[in-house]
Design a protein around this motif. Sequence first.
Motif, PDB file in Angstrom:
ATOM      1  N   GLN A 137     -39.570  -8.235   8.413  1.00  0.00           N
ATOM      2  CA  GLN A 137     -38.410  -8.068   9.027  1.00  0.00           C
ATOM      3  C   GLN A 137     -37.294  -8.346   8.520  1.00  0.00           C
ATOM      4  O   GLN A 137     -36.842  -9.326   8.090  1.00  0.00           O
ATOM      5  CB  GLN A 137     -38.354  -8.889  10.698  1.00  0.00           C
ATOM      6  CG  GLN A 137     -37.441  -8.328  11.565  1.00  0.00           C
ATOM      7  CD  GLN A 137     -37.442  -9.275  12.741  1.00  0.00           C
ATOM      8  OE1 GLN A 137     -38.076 -10.256  12.873  1.00  0.00           O
ATOM      9  NE2 GLN A 137     -37.117  -8.652  14.059  1.00  0.00           N
ATOM     10  N   LEU A 191     -43.182 -12.299   9.148  1.00  0.00           N
ATOM     11  CA  LEU A 191     -43.856 -12.814  10.507  1.00  0.00           C
ATOM     12  C   LEU A 191     -45.401 -12.558  10.383  1.00  0.00           C
ATOM     13  O   LEU A 191     -45.560 -11.486   9.804  1.00  0.00           O
ATOM     14  CB  LEU A 191     -43.175 -11.797  11.696  1.00  0.00           C
ATOM     15  CG  LEU A 191     -41.642 -11.951  11.958  1.00  0.00           C
ATOM     16  CD1 LEU A 191     -41.301 -10.788  12.804  1.00  0.00           C
ATOM     17  CD2 LEU A 191     -41.399 -13.501  12.414  1.00  0.00           C
ATOM     18  N   PRO A 215     -36.272  -3.866  13.328  1.00  0.00           N
ATOM     19  CA  PRO A 215     -37.484  -4.320  14.017  1.00  0.00           C
ATOM     20  C   PRO A 215     -38.411  -4.603  12.966  1.00  0.00           C
ATOM     21  O   PRO A 215     -38.323  -4.583  11.545  1.00  0.00           O
ATOM     22  CB  PRO A 215     -37.754  -2.981  14.476  1.00  0.00           C
ATOM     23  CG  PRO A 215     -37.356  -2.023  13.852  1.00  0.00           C
ATOM     24  CD  PRO A 215     -36.136  -2.337  13.386  1.00  0.00           C
ATOM     25  N   PRO A 216     -39.460  -5.637  13.342  1.00  0.00           N
ATOM     26  CA  PRO A 216     -40.658  -5.844  12.300  1.00  0.00           C
ATOM     27  C   PRO A 216     -41.417  -4.637  11.847  1.00  0.00           C
ATOM     28  O   PRO A 216     -41.450  -3.485  12.674  1.00  0.00           O
ATOM     29  CB  PRO A 216     -41.577  -6.690  13.244  1.00  0.00           C
ATOM     30  CG  PRO A 216     -40.879  -6.958  14.422  1.00  0.00           C
ATOM     31  CD  PRO A 216     -39.811  -6.066  14.577  1.00  0.00           C
ATOM     32  N   VAL A 230     -53.129  -5.556   8.271  1.00  0.00           N
ATOM     33  CA  VAL A 230     -53.672  -5.932   9.224  1.00  0.00           C
ATOM     34  C   VAL A 230     -55.302  -6.278   8.718  1.00  0.00           C
ATOM     35  O   VAL A 230     -55.723  -5.670   8.073  1.00  0.00           O
ATOM     36  CB  VAL A 230     -53.966  -4.756  10.407  1.00  0.00           C
ATOM     37  CG1 VAL A 230     -54.672  -5.090  11.735  1.00  0.00           C
ATOM     38  CG2 VAL A 230     -52.745  -4.255  10.868  1.00  0.00           C
ATOM     39  N   LEU A 257     -37.631 -11.923   6.644  1.00  0.00           N
ATOM     40  CA  LEU A 257     -38.133 -12.963   7.472  1.00  0.00           C
ATOM     41  C   LEU A 257     -39.662 -12.331   7.288  1.00  0.00           C
ATOM     42  O   LEU A 257     -39.859 -11.160   7.689  1.00  0.00           O
ATOM     43  CB  LEU A 257     -37.725 -12.941   8.992  1.00  0.00           C
ATOM     44  CG  LEU A 257     -38.446 -13.891   9.834  1.00  0.00           C
ATOM     45  CD1 LEU A 257     -38.276 -15.434   9.545  1.00  0.00           C
ATOM     46  CD2 LEU A 257     -37.796 -13.582  11.125  1.00  0.00           C
ATOM     47  N   TYR A 276     -46.219  -8.997   9.027  1.00  0.00           N
ATOM     48  CA  TYR A 276     -44.916  -7.990   9.384  1.00  0.00           C
ATOM     49  C   TYR A 276     -43.834  -8.447   8.389  1.00  0.00           C
ATOM     50  O   TYR A 276     -43.677  -9.677   8.123  1.00  0.00           O
ATOM     51  CB  TYR A 276     -44.326  -8.018  10.500  1.00  0.00           C
ATOM     52  CG  TYR A 276     -45.277  -7.359  11.818  1.00  0.00           C
ATOM     53  CD1 TYR A 276     -46.287  -8.138  12.282  1.00  0.00           C
ATOM     54  CD2 TYR A 276     -45.089  -6.070  12.100  1.00  0.00           C
ATOM     55  CE1 TYR A 276     -47.169  -7.531  13.276  1.00  0.00           C
ATOM     56  CE2 TYR A 276     -45.680  -5.444  13.049  1.00  0.00           C
ATOM     57  CZ  TYR A 276     -46.750  -6.229  13.680  1.00  0.00           C
ATOM     58  OH  TYR A 276     -47.593  -5.389  14.706  1.00  0.00           O
TER      59      TYR A 276
END
Lengths: 114, 115
Positions: A37, A90, A42-43, A48, A88, A35
Motif C-alpha cells: 500500500q 500489509l 488502496p492495497p 496469496v 506499507l 499486499y
Amino acid sequence: DTEVTQTPKHLVMGMTNKKSLKCEQHMGHRAMYWYKQKAKKPPELMFVYSYEKLSINESVPSRFSPECPNSSLLNLHLHALQPEDSALYLCASSQRTGGLDEQYFGPGTRLTVT
Amino acid sequence: AQSVSQHNHHVILSEAASLELGCNYSYGGTVNLFWYVQYPGQHLQLLLKYFSGDPLVKGIKGFEAEFIKSKFSFNLRKPSVQWSDTAEYFCAVSPSSGSARQLTFGSGTQLTVLP
C-alpha cells in the motif's frame, strides 16, 4: 483472538540489503496474503497462499520472495529492493481464499528503501 | 476482471451531518461486497459486508450500506457522523464464484469530520 501481527513495524534498508518481513495469525485461517500500500492508495495484492501453497503471484518482481513455513506464519523476503518499493506492506488472513470471507489485516510494516 | 470506482476522493463534513459514500463496481457475475475503514495510523478493519439476502446491511459503528444490483452500487451511509469517523474508507469487491475470487479495492475516500 482476531489479530494478525506483523514485525517489524518499521524497516529501513539499503538497496543491497537482505531483510525479511514476518506475519503471524492464530485464527486457524488457511488463506494468507501480502499486499503493498502506497500513501493515499488502496492495497494492491501481491501474493496469496492457500493451505500453505502459493496460489497467486500478481506478477511481483523476484526481489520479493514469499514463504509460508506453516499455517500460522507468512514471511516476505526482500533483496535488492529499489527506492520505489518503499511502502506499507500489509499481511492479511481469511478462513478461505479469495473474497469468500472477511480478510483480517495486520498493522503493516512501513518499509523505506534508501 | 472486476473493478471498483469510488468517485468521492475527499469528503469533508461537520459533526452530525449525514454521510453517503459512493461505490460502483464492474463485473459480469455475482459479487461479494465489502467496506473497509482505515483510521489514521491503524490497520484496515471491516465495516460491513454483503454476500446475499437483504440488500440493506448494517455494520459496526452505526454504518450501513445498500446493494442496488441494477445500479452495480454499494453505497455506504451513516445518518450522523462523529469526529472519530475521520478515516480512509475503501469499498472492495470479489466475485462470488470462479477461480479468480480475489478482493479488488476501490481507490478510497478520505472522510474528514470537523468538530
